[in-house]
Design a protein around this motif. Structure first.
Motif, PDB file in Angstrom:
ATOM      1  N   THR A 125      -1.063  10.607  -0.312  1.00  0.00           N
ATOM      2  CA  THR A 125      -0.401  11.683   0.431  1.00  0.00           C
ATOM      3  C   THR A 125       0.273  11.144   1.685  1.00  0.00           C
ATOM      4  O   THR A 125      -0.135  10.132   2.262  1.00  0.00           O
ATOM      5  CB  THR A 125      -1.392  12.793   0.839  1.00  0.00           C
ATOM      6  OG1 THR A 125      -2.259  12.310   1.865  1.00  0.00           O
ATOM      7  CG2 THR A 125      -2.206  13.253  -0.351  1.00  0.00           C
ATOM      8  N   GLY A 126       1.318  11.860   2.102  1.00  0.00           N
ATOM      9  CA  GLY A 126       2.034  11.541   3.330  1.00  0.00           C
ATOM     10  C   GLY A 126       2.218  12.791   4.168  1.00  0.00           C
ATOM     11  O   GLY A 126       1.996  13.920   3.704  1.00  0.00           O
ATOM     12  N   PHE A 127       2.664  12.598   5.412  1.00  0.00           N
ATOM     13  CA  PHE A 127       2.816  13.725   6.332  1.00  0.00           C
ATOM     14  C   PHE A 127       3.973  13.404   7.267  1.00  0.00           C
ATOM     15  O   PHE A 127       4.047  12.314   7.835  1.00  0.00           O
ATOM     16  CB  PHE A 127       1.534  13.931   7.140  1.00  0.00           C
ATOM     17  CG  PHE A 127       1.386  15.299   7.725  1.00  0.00           C
ATOM     18  CD1 PHE A 127       0.800  16.313   6.989  1.00  0.00           C
ATOM     19  CD2 PHE A 127       1.827  15.571   9.012  1.00  0.00           C
ATOM     20  CE1 PHE A 127       0.644  17.589   7.534  1.00  0.00           C
ATOM     21  CE2 PHE A 127       1.686  16.837   9.560  1.00  0.00           C
ATOM     22  CZ  PHE A 127       1.092  17.854   8.811  1.00  0.00           C
ATOM     23  N   LYS A 128       4.890  14.367   7.424  1.00  0.00           N
ATOM     24  CA  LYS A 128       6.069  14.157   8.245  1.00  0.00           C
ATOM     25  C   LYS A 128       5.955  14.914   9.561  1.00  0.00           C
ATOM     26  O   LYS A 128       5.533  16.071   9.601  1.00  0.00           O
ATOM     27  CB  LYS A 128       7.325  14.614   7.500  1.00  0.00           C
ATOM     28  CG  LYS A 128       8.621  14.241   8.206  1.00  0.00           C
ATOM     29  CD  LYS A 128       9.810  14.408   7.277  1.00  0.00           C
ATOM     30  CE  LYS A 128      11.092  13.926   7.913  1.00  0.00           C
ATOM     31  NZ  LYS A 128      12.238  13.998   7.009  1.00  0.00           N
ATOM     32  N   LEU A 129       6.365  14.247  10.640  1.00  0.00           N
ATOM     33  CA  LEU A 129       6.332  14.824  11.971  1.00  0.00           C
ATOM     34  C   LEU A 129       7.735  14.785  12.565  1.00  0.00           C
ATOM     35  O   LEU A 129       8.425  13.767  12.497  1.00  0.00           O
ATOM     36  CB  LEU A 129       5.364  14.041  12.858  1.00  0.00           C
ATOM     37  CG  LEU A 129       3.895  14.097  12.409  1.00  0.00           C
ATOM     38  CD1 LEU A 129       3.080  13.004  13.084  1.00  0.00           C
ATOM     39  CD2 LEU A 129       3.304  15.462  12.687  1.00  0.00           C
ATOM     40  N   PHE A 130       8.154  15.923  13.151  1.00  0.00           N
ATOM     41  CA  PHE A 130       9.482  16.060  13.731  1.00  0.00           C
ATOM     42  C   PHE A 130       9.359  16.104  15.251  1.00  0.00           C
ATOM     43  O   PHE A 130       8.784  17.043  15.801  1.00  0.00           O
ATOM     44  CB  PHE A 130      10.154  17.352  13.242  1.00  0.00           C
ATOM     45  CG  PHE A 130      10.491  17.367  11.776  1.00  0.00           C
ATOM     46  CD1 PHE A 130      11.795  17.205  11.339  1.00  0.00           C
ATOM     47  CD2 PHE A 130       9.501  17.564  10.824  1.00  0.00           C
ATOM     48  CE1 PHE A 130      12.110  17.235   9.997  1.00  0.00           C
ATOM     49  CE2 PHE A 130       9.802  17.595   9.477  1.00  0.00           C
ATOM     50  CZ  PHE A 130      11.118  17.422   9.056  1.00  0.00           C
ATOM     51  N   PRO A 175      -3.655  11.329   5.116  1.00  0.00           N
ATOM     52  CA  PRO A 175      -2.360  10.772   4.705  1.00  0.00           C
ATOM     53  C   PRO A 175      -2.281   9.270   4.993  1.00  0.00           C
ATOM     54  O   PRO A 175      -2.708   8.808   6.047  1.00  0.00           O
ATOM     55  CB  PRO A 175      -1.352  11.551   5.553  1.00  0.00           C
ATOM     56  CG  PRO A 175      -2.066  12.812   5.944  1.00  0.00           C
ATOM     57  CD  PRO A 175      -3.496  12.412   6.105  1.00  0.00           C
ATOM     58  N   LEU A 176      -1.701   8.552   4.049  1.00  0.00           N
ATOM     59  CA  LEU A 176      -1.529   7.111   4.191  1.00  0.00           C
ATOM     60  C   LEU A 176      -0.081   6.731   4.482  1.00  0.00           C
ATOM     61  O   LEU A 176       0.229   5.559   4.672  1.00  0.00           O
ATOM     62  CB  LEU A 176      -2.011   6.387   2.924  1.00  0.00           C
ATOM     63  CG  LEU A 176      -3.522   6.409   2.695  1.00  0.00           C
ATOM     64  CD1 LEU A 176      -3.862   5.740   1.377  1.00  0.00           C
ATOM     65  CD2 LEU A 176      -4.251   5.725   3.849  1.00  0.00           C
ATOM     66  N   TYR A 177       0.788   7.732   4.481  1.00  0.00           N
ATOM     67  CA  TYR A 177       2.187   7.495   4.840  1.00  0.00           C
ATOM     68  C   TYR A 177       2.559   8.525   5.891  1.00  0.00           C
ATOM     69  O   TYR A 177       2.438   9.739   5.654  1.00  0.00           O
ATOM     70  CB  TYR A 177       3.095   7.650   3.608  1.00  0.00           C
ATOM     71  CG  TYR A 177       4.569   7.514   3.927  1.00  0.00           C
ATOM     72  CD1 TYR A 177       5.173   6.263   3.985  1.00  0.00           C
ATOM     73  CD2 TYR A 177       5.348   8.631   4.191  1.00  0.00           C
ATOM     74  CE1 TYR A 177       6.523   6.142   4.298  1.00  0.00           C
ATOM     75  CE2 TYR A 177       6.694   8.528   4.504  1.00  0.00           C
ATOM     76  CZ  TYR A 177       7.268   7.278   4.553  1.00  0.00           C
ATOM     77  OH  TYR A 177       8.597   7.164   4.872  1.00  0.00           O
ATOM     78  N   ILE A 178       2.972   8.050   7.068  1.00  0.00           N
ATOM     79  CA  ILE A 178       3.342   8.929   8.172  1.00  0.00           C
ATOM     80  C   ILE A 178       4.812   8.697   8.484  1.00  0.00           C
ATOM     81  O   ILE A 178       5.236   7.557   8.691  1.00  0.00           O
ATOM     82  CB  ILE A 178       2.487   8.652   9.429  1.00  0.00           C
ATOM     83  CG1 ILE A 178       0.995   8.728   9.099  1.00  0.00           C
ATOM     84  CG2 ILE A 178       2.854   9.621  10.540  1.00  0.00           C
ATOM     85  CD1 ILE A 178       0.525  10.080   8.604  1.00  0.00           C
ATOM     86  N   GLN A 179       5.570   9.768   8.530  1.00  0.00           N
ATOM     87  CA  GLN A 179       7.010   9.661   8.759  1.00  0.00           C
ATOM     88  C   GLN A 179       7.392  10.471   9.985  1.00  0.00           C
ATOM     89  O   GLN A 179       7.026  11.639  10.100  1.00  0.00           O
ATOM     90  CB  GLN A 179       7.755  10.169   7.528  1.00  0.00           C
ATOM     91  CG  GLN A 179       9.266   9.978   7.567  1.00  0.00           C
ATOM     92  CD  GLN A 179       9.905  10.496   6.293  1.00  0.00           C
ATOM     93  OE1 GLN A 179      10.209  11.677   6.197  1.00  0.00           O
ATOM     94  NE2 GLN A 179      10.090   9.637   5.301  1.00  0.00           N
ATOM     95  N   TYR A 180       8.147   9.850  10.894  1.00  0.00           N
ATOM     96  CA  TYR A 180       8.645  10.532  12.082  1.00  0.00           C
ATOM     97  C   TYR A 180      10.154  10.700  11.951  1.00  0.00           C
ATOM     98  O   TYR A 180      10.880   9.756  11.639  1.00  0.00           O
ATOM     99  CB  TYR A 180       8.352   9.729  13.348  1.00  0.00           C
ATOM    100  CG  TYR A 180       6.897   9.757  13.786  1.00  0.00           C
ATOM    101  CD1 TYR A 180       6.431  10.743  14.642  1.00  0.00           C
ATOM    102  CD2 TYR A 180       5.996   8.798  13.339  1.00  0.00           C
ATOM    103  CE1 TYR A 180       5.108  10.773  15.061  1.00  0.00           C
ATOM    104  CE2 TYR A 180       4.675   8.807  13.749  1.00  0.00           C
ATOM    105  CZ  TYR A 180       4.232   9.801  14.609  1.00  0.00           C
ATOM    106  OH  TYR A 180       2.915   9.835  15.021  1.00  0.00           O
TER     107      TYR A 180
END
Length: 360
Positions: A325-330, A354-359
């Motif tokens: 799982t991943g999670f996106k942060l804005f 989550p093992l993938y974090i996206q900004y």
């Protein structure tokens, strides 16, 4: 560039610069709640309560047992309950990681965007050196929050950008010039980071456009992201006016293509991120095939208040297990209504973590 979680249709971010025109960038568990009606009025996130009872005394000692009260109830916010995740099928049984696999040994922290626009994400918002410095700072924060999990930095480049006009090809998408893609790849290598190329197909077919990037994907440190929101070939709608979708068959094609590249060029496993923030964003998710050569991340996309992001993570990622799982942060859109940006510690309360974090 994505829709807020709190409205429908949901959308992520803001408009592109003029050069990019109009960028566009359940069956779940038994106790999963039905879809929330569309509303612009925030509602309180559901709370799952787990009660753990004290051990009962035996009849012979009951009269002499001290009087004790029940243990405090454990309350979880949406997306955090390990028992709910277990009922949904976590952890997923998947192939053993091959040599060189990034997940689950490391956590990836990525900066997303396009260097041609300051409004598509942090990757293009700041000059290169400042952007890389900020990414290094986020990596340090995640390492501090979870010292036992090494962090791998990454740049996530929107290499094919959905458009609001058909363009010369009539496909409602713009393919970034190789020079720009190579430039960002150079930035990634300078920072010892991975590069993800992200594809927003518009009215093009992923089966047609993906092979155009073999020249880049044959490198061991380059991975892939696909965006169902901007896959609108079936509906024929203009990007930005309707939310698109991918079926498991599409995801299976992409992972099969990546598997073949891994075998052809003798590469370590590829990471494939699939953005998702609506129920129909990925259909037939349980039919997605897992392959040893490809590690699939279902990345919770969409912006909004922390409670709403957790709620969506539960509904669209936890409730339909795939692999990771991943999670996106804005930085801007998550906080535009006065809400705080979720911290690494807050995201790490989710289950699975989550093992993938996206900004962005």
């Amino acid at each position: 560039m994505h829709r807020p979680l709190s409205t429908f249709p949901r959308r992520r971010g803001a408009a592109l610069l003029a050069i990019l025109a109009f960028p566009l960038a359940l069956a779940g568990c038994a106790d999963n709640k039905p879809p929330r009606p569309a509303t612009t009025t925030p509602v309180q996130a559901p709370v799952t309560t787990v009660t753990r009872l004290p051990q009962a005394s035996t009849p012979a000692t009951a009269a002499f047992a001290p009087v004790t009260s029940a243990r405090p109830k454990v309350k979880y916010k949406a997306g955090e309950d390990p028992d709910f995740a277990e009922r949904c099928g976590w952890p997923v049984k998947c192939p053993e990681p091959l040599p060189g696999a990034i997940l689950p040994r490391k956590r990836i922290v990525a900066y997303y965007g396009n260097p041609q626009s300051k409004r598509m994400g942090v990757l293009g918002e700041f000059p290169k050196d400042e952007m890389l410095r900020r990414l290094k700072g986020e990596v340090a924060r995640w390492e501090k929050a979870d010292p036992g999990h090494p962090v791998q930095p990454a740049l996530h480049l929107i290499a094919v950008v959905a458009q609001g006009t058909p363009g010369k090809a009539g496909k409602y998408r713009m393919v970034m010039p190789d020079e720009i893609v190579s430039q960002v790849y150079g930035w990634a290598r300078e920072a010892n980071a991975l590069l993800f190329i992200d594809i927003q197909t518009g009215h093009d077919d992923i089966r047609t456009i993906l092979p155009r990037f073999e020249w880049l994907l044959k490198n061991p440190d380059v991975h892939l992201g696909i965006d169902p929101e901007f896959n609108l070939i079936k509906s024929g709608k203009v990007p930005g006016t309707k939310i698109g979708t991918y079926d498991a068959a599409d995801v299976n094609y992409v992972s099969g293509y990546l598997r073949d590249l891994v075998r052809k060029y003798h590469l370590p496993p590829k990471v494939l991120t699939v953005h998702r923030f609506t129920r129909n964003g990925v259909t037939n998710a349980r039919s997605i095939v897992l392959r040893p050569e490809v590690q699939i991340v279902m990345n919770m996309d969409g912006w909004g208040a922390p409670w709403l992001k957790r709620d969506s993570y539960k509904d669209y990622v936890v409730a339909e297990p795939v692999q990771y799982t991943g999670f996106k942060l804005f930085y801007h859109n998550d906080t535009k209504k006065g809400d705080p940006l979720l911290t690494p510690q807050g995201v790490l309360r989710l289950h699975p973590k989550p093992l993938y974090i996206q900004y962005q």
